[in-house]
Design a protein around this motif. Structure first.
Motif, short mmCIF file in Angstrom:
data_model
loop_
_atom_site.label_atom_id
_atom_site.label_comp_id
_atom_site.label_asym_id
_atom_site.label_seq_id
_atom_site.Cartn_x
_atom_site.Cartn_y
_atom_site.Cartn_z
N SER A 20 0.81 -1.22 0.00
CA SER A 20 0.00 0.00 0.00
C SER A 20 0.85 1.28 0.00
O SER A 20 0.59 2.20 -0.77
N GLN A 21 1.85 1.35 0.85
CA GLN A 21 2.67 2.57 0.93
C GLN A 21 3.46 2.78 -0.36
O GLN A 21 3.61 3.90 -0.83
N ASP A 22 3.96 1.69 -0.95
CA ASP A 22 4.69 1.80 -2.22
C ASP A 22 3.77 2.30 -3.32
O ASP A 22 4.16 3.12 -4.15
N ILE A 23 2.53 1.83 -3.33
CA ILE A 23 1.54 2.27 -4.32
C ILE A 23 1.31 3.78 -4.17
O ILE A 23 1.32 4.51 -5.15
N LYS A 24 1.15 4.23 -2.93
CA LYS A 24 0.95 5.66 -2.68
C LYS A 24 2.13 6.48 -3.19
O LYS A 24 1.96 7.55 -3.77
N ASN A 25 3.34 5.98 -2.97
CA ASN A 25 4.54 6.69 -3.43
C ASN A 25 4.59 6.76 -4.95
O ASN A 25 4.95 7.80 -5.52
N TYR A 26 4.24 5.68 -5.63
CA TYR A 26 4.23 5.69 -7.09
C TYR A 26 3.13 6.62 -7.63
O TYR A 26 3.33 7.30 -8.63
N LEU A 27 1.98 6.64 -6.97
CA LEU A 27 0.89 7.51 -7.42
C LEU A 27 1.32 8.98 -7.42
O LEU A 27 0.91 9.75 -8.27
N LYS A 28 2.17 9.36 -6.47
CA LYS A 28 2.65 10.74 -6.39
C LYS A 28 3.51 11.11 -7.59
O LYS A 28 3.67 12.29 -7.90
N LYS A 33 -4.69 11.87 -11.24
CA LYS A 33 -5.14 11.00 -10.15
C LYS A 33 -5.71 9.70 -10.73
O LYS A 33 -6.69 9.72 -11.47
N VAL A 36 -7.22 3.65 -7.22
CA VAL A 36 -6.65 2.37 -6.80
C VAL A 36 -7.80 1.43 -6.45
O VAL A 36 -8.67 1.78 -5.64
N ASN A 39 -5.97 -2.27 -3.99
CA ASN A 39 -4.50 -2.34 -3.98
C ASN A 39 -3.95 -3.37 -4.98
O ASN A 39 -2.83 -3.84 -4.83
#
Length: 107
Positions: A20-28, A33, A36, A39
């Motif tokens: 989840s955190q890696d996905i958030k970092n890539y989304l940035k 927008k 997701v 996940n």
């Protein structure tokens, strides 16, 4: 190096999907927008004036997919295209999905 400058790496499984955190970092790192889904995939819908424009866009996405050998699911409707990206071999998201998303954003 920016995502759009990277090339997708072959993925035959055996790799863990992004957390989840890696996905958030890539989304940035993406310009728009993306939604997701559980996940395990990202989704974007693009709107157009008519079916021809939607189909032209879908064909350009197809060119990127072939070049990267990483293929999204495309849903073409009158006036819109929905793109679902996931790495099916690992049952979730990988960096490849975000590389392709970034290149799609440049169309």
């Amino acid at each position: 190096m920016e995502l759009k400058e990277k090339k997708c790496k072959p993925c035959e499984g055996g790799t863990l999907p992004l957390k989840s955190q890696d996905i958030k970092n890539y989304l940035k790192k993406l310009d728009t927008k993306w939604e997701v889904i559980d996940n395990t995939q990202i989704r974007q819908t693009y709107k157009f004036k008519n079916f021809r424009e939607a189909l032209d866009f879908a064909n350009k996405v197809g060119e990127i997919a072939e070049e990267e050998q990483h293929h999204p699911d495309l849903h073409v409707y009158y006036g819109k295209v929905t793109i679902d990206l996931a790495t099916h071999a690992i049952g979730g998201l990988s960096e490849n999905d975000f590389i392709v998303a970034s290149k799609i954003e440049d169309i």
